[in-house]
Enzyme design. Structure first.
Site, short mmCIF file in Angstrom:
data_model
loop_
_atom_site.label_atom_id
_atom_site.label_comp_id
_atom_site.label_asym_id
_atom_site.label_seq_id
_atom_site.Cartn_x
_atom_site.Cartn_y
_atom_site.Cartn_z
CG ASP A 226 -12.76 14.03 -64.42
OD1 ASP A 226 -12.11 14.57 -63.50
OD2 ASP A 226 -13.71 14.59 -65.01
CG ASP B 254 -16.54 17.41 -64.43
OD1 ASP B 254 -16.35 18.11 -63.43
OD2 ASP B 254 -15.86 16.40 -64.70
C1 47J Z 1 -13.68 22.70 -63.80
C2 47J Z 1 -13.02 21.39 -63.62
C3 47J Z 1 -13.63 20.12 -63.67
C4 47J Z 1 -12.63 19.20 -63.44
C5 47J Z 1 -12.71 17.71 -63.40
N1 47J Z 1 -13.78 17.18 -62.70
N2 47J Z 1 -11.48 19.90 -63.25
C6 47J Z 1 -10.14 19.37 -62.97
N3 47J Z 1 -11.71 21.24 -63.38
#
Ligand code: 47J
Length: 328
Positions: free
Chosen positions: A216, A34
């Protein structure tokens, strides 16, 4: 050195999961890499069974190299409202053959229901900037920041593919993974994200202005400025904003226009079929868009719908961070 690891999409390309070995002997967990967060956290032997059922967990007690970080805690809430929290160990973490001996591994004492329900996901591996790591009292380094000095080049790359395995590489650019030139934009690291500016966008020939947002890998959709989302769906017959769904919907039979954005002087096109994201519920004739407005999010997010349309390079040479986008 450099390393490479295969990443596999979940149903509907909701997230991509990548196997990581933690501890001695190695315990393999499938993590969501992430770039929009900076914590490596895992389901663990300390996560209540009611919350970890169906997941692989990291058991520090079974690792001869695990060391507790006494007094260290963490708690994180993501943009989608999901959350987790717990304590911290250091242990060896191996990604694609690259190993760091004392990586901060944040073990979950609790996770929110969204994580429990996503049984293929055993945790996250943050690839954002370490400045926003959530460990208290001392922020910890991401895996990338820890290994960066050992890499041939201070970068990682991602090649996400729609409903097919893709790759994360660390330390080198595999030129076979992209066709066009890599076009770079400067990254502003001030908020701890890979923030960059696309200088223009176009929908069905109509040209729009610049878009500044974050790259992202952990967000499924492309959450763009509301004016951009509005301009896009103005080109989709019978599209409407559905308050109950919290986004733009349209007939699944609609043929959606491509969305093109220019970054670093090069054009990236998100094919219309990626923007026809999914039926509201299985079998529904109404579909939810892969481009949505970013109302109330506080960031503009180039998520997986955009990233899987390109080969993307995340480079941090120390004083300058850049992001490179190429066709593939
Ligand atoms: C678990 C998780 C990671 C992210 C983006 N950074 N989101 C929106 N949810």
């Amino acid at each position: 050195e450099s390393g490479s690891v295969v990443t596999t999409p979940e149903v509907l390309d909701q997230a991509w999961l990548t196997p990581v070995q933690i501890g001695t002997p190695g315990q393999t967990l499938n993590l969501d890499f992430d770039s929009g967060s900076s914590d490596l956290w895992v389901f663990s032997s300390s996560t209540p069974a009611s919350q970890s059922r169906g997941h692989s967990v990291f058991s520090p007690g079974k690792s001869s190299t695990a060391k507790e970080s006494p007094g260290y805690t963490w708690s994180i809430t993501y943009g989608d409202g999901s959350s987790s929290s717990g304590t911290v160990y250091t242990d060896v973490v191996d990604v694609g053959g690259l190993s760091f001996p004392s990586q901060a591994v944040e073990t979950a004492n609790r996770v929110s229901p969204e994580f429990t329900q996503e049984t293929n996901l055993d945790g996250l591996l943050g690839l954002g900037f370490s400045t926003i790591n959530a460990v208290k009292p001392t922020a910890q380094n991401t895996f990338f920041d820890n290994i960066k000095s050992d890499l041939n080049q201070p970068l990682w790359t991602v090649d996400l593919k729609h409903q097919e395995p893709g790759t994360y590489n660390f330390g080198n650019i595999n030129s076979s993974l992209h066709t066009g030139e890599i076009h770079y934009a400067i990254v502003n690291t001030r908020r701890g994200f890979w923030t960059f500016t696309a200088t223009s966008y176009s929908v069905g020939g109509a040209i729009g202005g610049s878009i500044t947002g974050i790259a992202d890998t952990g967000t499924t959709l492309a959450l763009l400025p509301t004016a951009v989302a509005k301009a896009y769906y103005s080109k989709v017959p019978d599209a409407l904003y559905d308050n109950s769904q919290g986004g733009y919907v349209f007939p699944c039979a609609a043929s959606l226009p491509d969305f093109t954005f220019t970054v670093g002087g090069g054009e990236i096109t998100i094919p219309g079929n990626y923007i026809n994201y999914a039926p509201l519920t299985p079998g529904s004739k109404t579909c939810f868009g892969g481009i949505q407005g970013n109302t109330g999010i506080g960031e503009v997010i180039f998520g997986d719908v955009a990233l899987k349309s390109a080969f993307v390079v995340f480079e941090n040479s120390g004083d300058t961070a850049r992001i490179g986008w190429a066709k593939k």
